[in-house]
Design an enzyme around this catalytic site. Structure first.
Site, PDB file in Angstrom:
ATOM      1  N   GLY A  67     -24.647   7.427  22.894  1.00 11.59           N
ATOM      2  CA  GLY A  67     -25.332   8.211  23.542  1.00 11.59           C
ATOM      3  C   GLY A  67     -26.391   7.732  24.912  1.00 11.59           C
ATOM      4  O   GLY A  67     -25.835   7.314  25.817  1.00 11.59           O
ATOM      5  N   GLY A  68     -27.541   7.505  24.338  1.00 10.26           N
ATOM      6  CA  GLY A  68     -28.429   7.009  25.446  1.00 10.26           C
ATOM      7  C   GLY A  68     -28.329   5.790  25.898  1.00 10.26           C
ATOM      8  O   GLY A  68     -28.173   5.715  27.234  1.00 10.26           O
ATOM      9  N   HIS A 126     -19.826  17.660  17.884  1.00 14.58           N
ATOM     10  CA  HIS A 126     -21.237  16.948  18.124  1.00 14.58           C
ATOM     11  C   HIS A 126     -22.166  17.787  17.398  1.00 14.58           C
ATOM     12  O   HIS A 126     -22.133  18.778  17.491  1.00 14.58           O
ATOM     13  CB  HIS A 126     -21.159  16.788  19.736  1.00 14.58           C
ATOM     14  CG  HIS A 126     -22.376  15.592  19.685  1.00 14.58           C
ATOM     15  ND1 HIS A 126     -23.743  16.068  19.666  1.00 14.58           N
ATOM     16  CD2 HIS A 126     -22.086  14.437  19.924  1.00 14.58           C
ATOM     17  CE1 HIS A 126     -24.215  14.920  19.694  1.00 14.58           C
ATOM     18  NE2 HIS A 126     -23.560  13.754  19.868  1.00 14.58           N
ATOM     19  N   GLU A 181     -21.599  10.145  12.623  1.00  9.43           N
ATOM     20  CA  GLU A 181     -22.944  10.238  13.299  1.00  9.43           C
ATOM     21  C   GLU A 181     -24.214  10.851  12.436  1.00  9.43           C
ATOM     22  O   GLU A 181     -24.050  12.287  12.607  1.00  9.43           O
ATOM     23  CB  GLU A 181     -22.693  11.010  14.540  1.00  9.43           C
ATOM     24  CG  GLU A 181     -21.682  10.345  15.608  1.00  9.43           C
ATOM     25  CD  GLU A 181     -22.133  10.792  16.983  1.00  9.43           C
ATOM     26  OE1 GLU A 181     -22.293   9.592  17.819  1.00  9.43           O
ATOM     27  OE2 GLU A 181     -22.284  11.821  17.424  1.00  9.43           O
ATOM     28  N   GLY A 234     -29.906   9.907  18.858  1.00  8.77           N
ATOM     29  CA  GLY A 234     -31.196   9.981  20.185  1.00  8.77           C
ATOM     30  C   GLY A 234     -32.675   9.764  19.331  1.00  8.77           C
ATOM     31  O   GLY A 234     -33.552  10.137  19.971  1.00  8.77           O
ATOM     32  N   GLU A 236     -25.054  18.040  18.256  1.00  4.12           N
ATOM     33  CA  GLU A 236     -25.873  18.930  19.079  1.00  4.12           C
ATOM     34  C   GLU A 236     -25.134  20.419  19.311  1.00  4.12           C
ATOM     35  O   GLU A 236     -25.826  21.164  19.386  1.00  4.12           O
ATOM     36  CB  GLU A 236     -25.976  18.080  20.258  1.00  4.12           C
ATOM     37  CG  GLU A 236     -27.130  17.241  20.217  1.00  4.12           C
ATOM     38  CD  GLU A 236     -27.053  15.691  21.198  1.00  4.12           C
ATOM     39  OE1 GLU A 236     -26.273  16.039  22.095  1.00  4.12           O
ATOM     40  OE2 GLU A 236     -27.907  14.802  20.716  1.00  4.12           O
ATOM     41  N   ASN A 292     -21.331   8.825  25.456  1.00  4.87           N
ATOM     42  CA  ASN A 292     -21.336  10.610  25.395  1.00  4.87           C
ATOM     43  C   ASN A 292     -22.346  10.552  26.617  1.00  4.87           C
ATOM     44  O   ASN A 292     -23.671  10.412  26.193  1.00  4.87           O
ATOM     45  CB  ASN A 292     -21.688  10.857  24.128  1.00  4.87           C
ATOM     46  CG  ASN A 292     -21.892  12.597  24.116  1.00  4.87           C
ATOM     47  OD1 ASN A 292     -21.725  13.080  25.119  1.00  4.87           O
ATOM     48  ND2 ASN A 292     -22.514  12.860  23.175  1.00  4.87           N
ATOM     49  N   TRP A 293     -22.265  11.199  27.694  1.00  4.79           N
ATOM     50  CA  TRP A 293     -23.331  11.101  28.842  1.00  4.79           C
ATOM     51  C   TRP A 293     -24.016  12.556  28.544  1.00  4.79           C
ATOM     52  O   TRP A 293     -25.188  12.529  29.197  1.00  4.79           O
ATOM     53  CB  TRP A 293     -22.774  11.265  29.976  1.00  4.79           C
ATOM     54  CG  TRP A 293     -21.931   9.772  30.575  1.00  4.79           C
ATOM     55  CD1 TRP A 293     -22.090   8.840  29.822  1.00  4.79           C
ATOM     56  CD2 TRP A 293     -21.509   9.552  31.825  1.00  4.79           C
ATOM     57  NE1 TRP A 293     -21.300   7.638  30.398  1.00  4.79           N
ATOM     58  CE2 TRP A 293     -20.889   8.257  31.742  1.00  4.79           C
ATOM     59  CE3 TRP A 293     -21.054  10.339  32.667  1.00  4.79           C
ATOM     60  CZ2 TRP A 293     -20.261   7.652  32.713  1.00  4.79           C
ATOM     61  CZ3 TRP A 293     -20.541   9.669  33.821  1.00  4.79           C
ATOM     62  CH2 TRP A 293     -20.231   8.355  33.829  1.00  4.79           C
ATOM     63  N   LYS A 294     -23.668  13.265  27.631  1.00  2.00           N
ATOM     64  CA  LYS A 294     -24.351  14.566  27.407  1.00  2.00           C
ATOM     65  C   LYS A 294     -25.061  15.215  28.736  1.00  2.00           C
ATOM     66  O   LYS A 294     -24.154  15.445  29.628  1.00  2.00           O
ATOM     67  CB  LYS A 294     -25.716  14.522  26.747  1.00  2.00           C
ATOM     68  CG  LYS A 294     -25.332  13.679  25.517  1.00  2.00           C
ATOM     69  CD  LYS A 294     -26.518  13.613  24.398  1.00  2.00           C
ATOM     70  CE  LYS A 294     -26.226  12.357  23.538  1.00  2.00           C
ATOM     71  NZ  LYS A 294     -27.135  12.540  22.079  1.00  2.00           N
ATOM     72  N   SER A 312     -27.896   6.111  17.812  1.00  2.00           N
ATOM     73  CA  SER A 312     -28.890   4.929  18.176  1.00  2.00           C
ATOM     74  C   SER A 312     -28.173   3.663  18.347  1.00  2.00           C
ATOM     75  O   SER A 312     -28.803   2.597  17.942  1.00  2.00           O
ATOM     76  CB  SER A 312     -30.076   5.054  17.523  1.00  2.00           C
ATOM     77  OG  SER A 312     -30.916   6.123  17.859  1.00  2.00           O
TER      78      SER A 312
HETATM   79  C1  PEP Z   1     -24.504  10.888  20.470  1.00  2.00           C
HETATM   80  O1  PEP Z   1     -24.890  11.454  21.393  1.00  2.00           O
HETATM   81  O2  PEP Z   1     -23.171  10.928  19.928  1.00  2.00           O
HETATM   82  C2  PEP Z   1     -25.326   9.628  19.968  1.00  2.00           C
HETATM   83  C3  PEP Z   1     -24.840   8.809  19.161  1.00  2.00           C
HETATM   84  O3  PEP Z   1     -26.418   9.449  20.766  1.00  2.00           O
HETATM   85  P1  PEP Z   1     -27.390   8.245  20.685  1.00  2.00           P
HETATM   86  O4  PEP Z   1     -26.683   6.923  20.809  1.00  2.00           O
HETATM   87  O5  PEP Z   1     -28.539   8.481  21.750  1.00  2.00           O
HETATM   88  O6  PEP Z   1     -28.250   8.425  19.126  1.00  2.00           O
END
Ligand code: PEP
Length: 248
Positions: free
Chosen positions: A231-232, A92, A164, A170, A94, A6-8, A210
């Protein structure tokens, strides 16, 4: 297994295309694998990515609940389908936190995707407060009931669930494999009770929060964890590929 990035709100078009091409190159070098690799990129990148990638399935990060009309700034499921996008993330945390999305809206978005033959990665997860108060399963049950109860059994062919925990997204803090497995098992049992054995067995449940090269292996070994939403770590080709390798 599925590993989805997930590049956000990250990468310019050129940066995104470079990232996708580095991921593609590395996947090809890994040889045959039973891992489906997905990248959920910004809208501006989707068309070019669909046309320049082979081994990566291109997803959007969100979709409108509306079909068409006076909804400035929205992008519809039909529009995504028309350029060859395979699916979208929906719900999501966010989007829930910063854009006021609730369970009912999320259900509408899921239905809109499925009507347009788009796959869905549906996200659910509890807040830290919920976990501290022992309400994790209650929250997950509420979220998945509202989002998924009305779907028919066949629609689950196009749906992936991502658990999640909001406190792990994040933050660098990951659910332990045991904590994640507990919730995944709860979700699988909910599917069994509400949609039958076949749906519970075939639906893939990803963990997100994470995930990194250092913890992916242990998480993916758990029986009800079918991959990750990343994500990251999906923004660094080397890290992402190591996570793909851990799923293979
Ligand atoms: C996400 O955005 O779905 C996510 C899991 O982010 P991260 O891996 O950065 O925690």
């Amino acid at each position: 297994m599925i590993v989805a990035g997930n590049w956000k709100l990250n990468t310019t078009l050129i940066e995104g295309l470079n990232l996708a091409s580095r991921i593609e190159d590395s996947i090809s070098k890994l040889g045959p694998m039973e891992v489906r690799v997905i990248a959920a990129a910004p809208y501006t990148h989707l068309d070019r990515m669909v046309n320049s990638t082979d081994r990566i399935d291109v997803f959007a990060q969100d979709v409108s609940r509306h079909e068409s009309g006076a909804f400035t700034g929205e992008v519809s499921a039909g529009m995504l389908k028309s350029i060859g996008v395979k699916g979208s993330i929906v719900g999501h945390s966010e989007r829930r936190a910063y854009h006021g999305e609730n369970d009912e809206l999320i259900h509408e978005k899921i239905q809109m995707c499925l009507q347009h033959d788009l796959e869905v990665i549906y996200c659910c997860g509890e807040q830290l407060e919920d976990r501290k108060n022992g309400h994790t399963m209650k929250v997950i049950e509420r979220q998945i009931s509202k989002a998924l109860s009305k779907l028919n059994v066949d629609q689950f062919d196009s749906l992936v669930i991502a658990y999640e925990p909001v406190w792990a997204i994040g933050t660098g803090e990951t659910a332990t494999p045991r904590q994640a497995q507990e919730v995944h098992e709860f979700i699988r049992n909910w599917l069994k009770q509400n949609k039958g054995e076949e749906v519970s067995e075939k639906t893939q449940i990803l963990y997100g929060g994470s995930v990194k090269p250092g913890n992916a292996d242990e998480l993916f070994q758990k029986p009800d964890i079918d991959g990750g939403l990343i994500g990251g770590a999906s923004l660094k080709a080397e890290d992402f590929i190591q996570i793909v390798r851990a799923a293979g």
